[in-house]
Design an enzyme around this catalytic site. Structure first.
Site, PDB file in Angstrom:
ATOM      1  N   ASP A 188      83.754  -9.718  61.146  1.00  0.00           N
ATOM      2  CA  ASP A 188      83.979  -8.242  61.678  1.00  0.00           C
ATOM      3  C   ASP A 188      84.415  -8.087  63.112  1.00  0.00           C
ATOM      4  O   ASP A 188      85.579  -8.701  63.374  1.00  0.00           O
ATOM      5  CB  ASP A 188      82.441  -7.526  61.416  1.00  0.00           C
ATOM      6  CG  ASP A 188      82.693  -6.027  61.448  1.00  0.00           C
ATOM      7  OD1 ASP A 188      82.662  -5.506  60.559  1.00  0.00           O
ATOM      8  OD2 ASP A 188      82.476  -5.306  62.644  1.00  0.00           O
ATOM      9  N   TYR A 316      84.969   1.277  68.354  1.00  0.00           N
ATOM     10  CA  TYR A 316      85.978   1.763  67.331  1.00  0.00           C
ATOM     11  C   TYR A 316      86.865   2.724  67.919  1.00  0.00           C
ATOM     12  O   TYR A 316      88.160   2.656  67.733  1.00  0.00           O
ATOM     13  CB  TYR A 316      85.383   2.412  66.175  1.00  0.00           C
ATOM     14  CG  TYR A 316      84.802   1.776  65.080  1.00  0.00           C
ATOM     15  CD1 TYR A 316      85.322   1.089  63.799  1.00  0.00           C
ATOM     16  CD2 TYR A 316      83.297   1.007  65.277  1.00  0.00           C
ATOM     17  CE1 TYR A 316      84.806   0.201  63.001  1.00  0.00           C
ATOM     18  CE2 TYR A 316      82.923   0.271  64.414  1.00  0.00           C
ATOM     19  CZ  TYR A 316      83.496  -0.153  63.177  1.00  0.00           C
ATOM     20  OH  TYR A 316      83.014  -1.189  62.350  1.00  0.00           O
ATOM     21  N   HIS A 370      80.421  -9.512  53.367  1.00  0.00           N
ATOM     22  CA  HIS A 370      80.703  -9.212  54.726  1.00  0.00           C
ATOM     23  C   HIS A 370      79.768  -9.972  55.524  1.00  0.00           C
ATOM     24  O   HIS A 370      80.231 -10.401  56.726  1.00  0.00           O
ATOM     25  CB  HIS A 370      80.884  -7.886  55.054  1.00  0.00           C
ATOM     26  CG  HIS A 370      81.248  -7.275  56.501  1.00  0.00           C
ATOM     27  ND1 HIS A 370      82.534  -7.259  56.697  1.00  0.00           N
ATOM     28  CD2 HIS A 370      80.639  -6.837  57.261  1.00  0.00           C
ATOM     29  CE1 HIS A 370      82.784  -6.767  57.923  1.00  0.00           C
ATOM     30  NE2 HIS A 370      81.559  -6.837  58.182  1.00  0.00           N
TER      31      HIS A 370
END
Length: 394
Positions: A188, A316, A370
Site C-alpha cells: 500500500d 491521500y 492486500h
C-alpha cells in the site's frame, strides 16, 4: 475525548533535539472508558431490508463487531503484545516518529525498514517481525515505523507530508540508527514510500521488496498483445474506479470533512476501516475467515486512541497536491514483487513493471490479498528472505 488525552506521550519528544527515546504504549484508562461509552451510545442507521455489503459496510455485522469492541475486546492484551517489541520515539523534520526496532541476535543481519499503508498500522507486522529477525543467514534487523500522521507518530503538524517527505524521514531515521545500508519493504502506501526511498537513496537501499506495485500499459502498447492476466488486471482497475474508489476521492480531496466523523465516532471509524479489510483481502466475503475480531479491532483501536484517522487520510490529499522530486525516474535498485492474487489495487504484469523498476524477483502467490503480512505471513517472510538473499553481500 481530547486529542491530548488520547496521545499524552507525544509531548515527551523534544522539538528538534534528534534523540531517540524508548517509548511504551500506555493508553489512559479514561480513553478506553470513553471509547466504551461512545460505543454504547452509537446511533445506528436503518438500512433498506435485504441490504448487506453491497452498499457499504453491513450494519448487522458492524453492530456485532462494535458490541464485542465495547464488552469483549481487551486492548490491554494487545497493547502488551505491541510493547513486547522495543518501541521508540524520535523527532524528524518537526514531526514525532514512532517505530519498533527489533534487532536480530545475529550480528550479520541485514537492516530492513518495513512500512505499512492505509488503513493499516504497525500492528499489521506482528506475525512477521519474529520470523524476520530469527538468527541465521536470512536474518534481519527490523525497523517498523508508524508513518508520519499515523499511530503514535501523531497527527502531522504541518502540510507537505507526502510520500517523498516520508521517505526522507525514514532515510534520516535509518541514519540515526547507524544503518548505512539496508533493505526496504512495504505494501500500500508503504510500497510507495519505500519506492521513493529507493529512488532518492539508491546507494543505501540494498533492495526494494513490495507487495503492491502499480504499473500500467504504455501509450504505444497494442491492446491486442495484452495477456489474459493483463486484461483481467485492467478490468479489475476499471471496476475499482467505478465501485470501490469513493474512499480515495474523498480522502484525496476533502479528508477533514470525513475526518471529523472518524475522530468522533468509533462506530464510524470501524465501518470505514473494516469495509476495506473485507473488500481488499482474500476472504471470499467473510472478513473473519482471514482476520480475527481481535486483529481487526487492534488495528482500528490504534487509530482511535491516537486520534489519527483524519491525519492518516490526509496522506491521500498530500499525494494529490505534491510532486515528488524523483517523479518519473525508474527505480534502479534491485526490486522484488510478491503479487497476491486478491490484491485489487496493483498489477500482475511483470513487463509493465519492468519499465519503472529494476525487477530482479517476481512471485505470483497462490493465495492472499492486500494485507499480506496478516493474511499470509509465512509466504511473505519466505519471499522477502528469498529476494534479499543474493543482495546481502553486495
Amino acid at each position: 475525548m481530547t486529542q491530548s488525552a488520547a496521545v499524552p506521550a507525544h509531548d515527551a519528544v523534544p522539538v528538534g533535539d534528534g534523540t531517540i527515546r524508548p517509548f511504551r504504549i500506555e493508553v489512559p484508562d479514561a480513553v478506553l472508558a470513553d471509547l466504551r461509552d461512545r460505543l454504547a451510545r452509537t446511533r445506528w442507521p436503518e438500512p433498506v431490508p435485504g441490504t448487506g455489503w453491497d452498499a457499504g459496510t453491513d450494519t448487522a455485522y458492524l453492530r456485532e463487531l462494535c458490541a464485542y469492541w465495547q464488552d469483549g475486546y481487551d486492548w490491554r492484551r494487545h497493547e502488551a503484545r505491541l510493547n513486547a517489541h522495543p518501541n521508540f520515539l524520535t523527532e524528524i523534520d518537526n514531526q514525532p516518529l514512532h517505530f519498533l526496532h527489533v534487532r536480530s541476535a545475529d550480528p550479520d543481519a541485514l537492516p530492513l525498514v518495513v512500512s505499512h499503508g492505509w488503513p493499516g498500522s504497525v500492528a499489521e507486522f506482528l506475525d512477521v517481525i519474529g520470523p524476520l529477525t530469527e538468527p541465521g543467514p536470512d536474518a534481519f534487523h527490523v525497523v517498523c515505523p508508524s508513518l508520519p500522521g499515523y499511530g503514535w507518530s501523531s497527527p502531522v503538524r504541518e502540510a507537505g507530508w507526502g510520500p517523498a517527505r516520508m521517505a526522507s524521514a525514514l532515510a534520516e531515521l535509518m541514519d540515526r540508527l547507524g544503518y548505512a545500508r539496508y533493505g526496504a519493504q512495504g505494501g500500500d502506501w508503504g510500497s510507495i514510500v519505500s519506492t521513493e526511498l529507493a529512488r532518492a537513496h539508491p546507494s543505501r537501499v540494498a533492495g526494494l521488496h513490495v507487495n503492491l506495485l502499480i504499473a500500467g500499459p504504455g501509450p504505444d502498447d497494442d491492446p491486442a498483445d495484452f495477456t489474459d492476466a493483463e486484461r483481467a488486471s485492467l478490468a479489475r482497475m476499471r471496476e475499482l474506479g467505478r465501485d470501490e474508489a469513493g474512499y480515495l476521492r474523498q480522502q484525496a480531496t476533502k479528508p477533514y470533512t470525513l475526518g471529523h466523523g472518524l475522530v468522533d465516532s468509533p462506530a464510524g471509524l470501524a465501518s470505514w476501516i473494516v469495509e476495506k479489510f473485507r473488500g481488499w483481502s482474500d476472504c471470499g466475503g467473510d472478513v473473519e475467515s482471514r482476520f480475527t475480531r481481535d486483529e481487526l479491532l487492534t488495528n482500528i483501536t490504534l487509530y482511535w486512541v491516537t486520534g489519527t484517522a483524519h491525519s492518516a487520510a490526509r496522506l491521500y490529499y498530500e499525494n494529490a497536491h505534491t510532486v515528488s522530486p524523483t517523479a518519473g525516474q525508474r527505480v534502479e535498485v534491485p526490486t522484488g514483487c510478491a503479487y497476491f492474487p486478491a490484491e485489487k489495487l496493483g498489477t500482475p504484469s511483470r513487463r509493465w513493471a519492468e519499465r519503472q523498476y529494476n525487477i530482479t524477483h517476481w512471485t505470483d502467490m497462490p493465495a492472499g490479498g492486500h494485507f499480506a503480512a496478516m493474511e499470509e505471513p509465512e509466504a511473505l517472510v519466505d519471499d522477502i528472505r528469498t529476494f534479499f538473499r543474493p543482495l546481502r553481500g553486495k
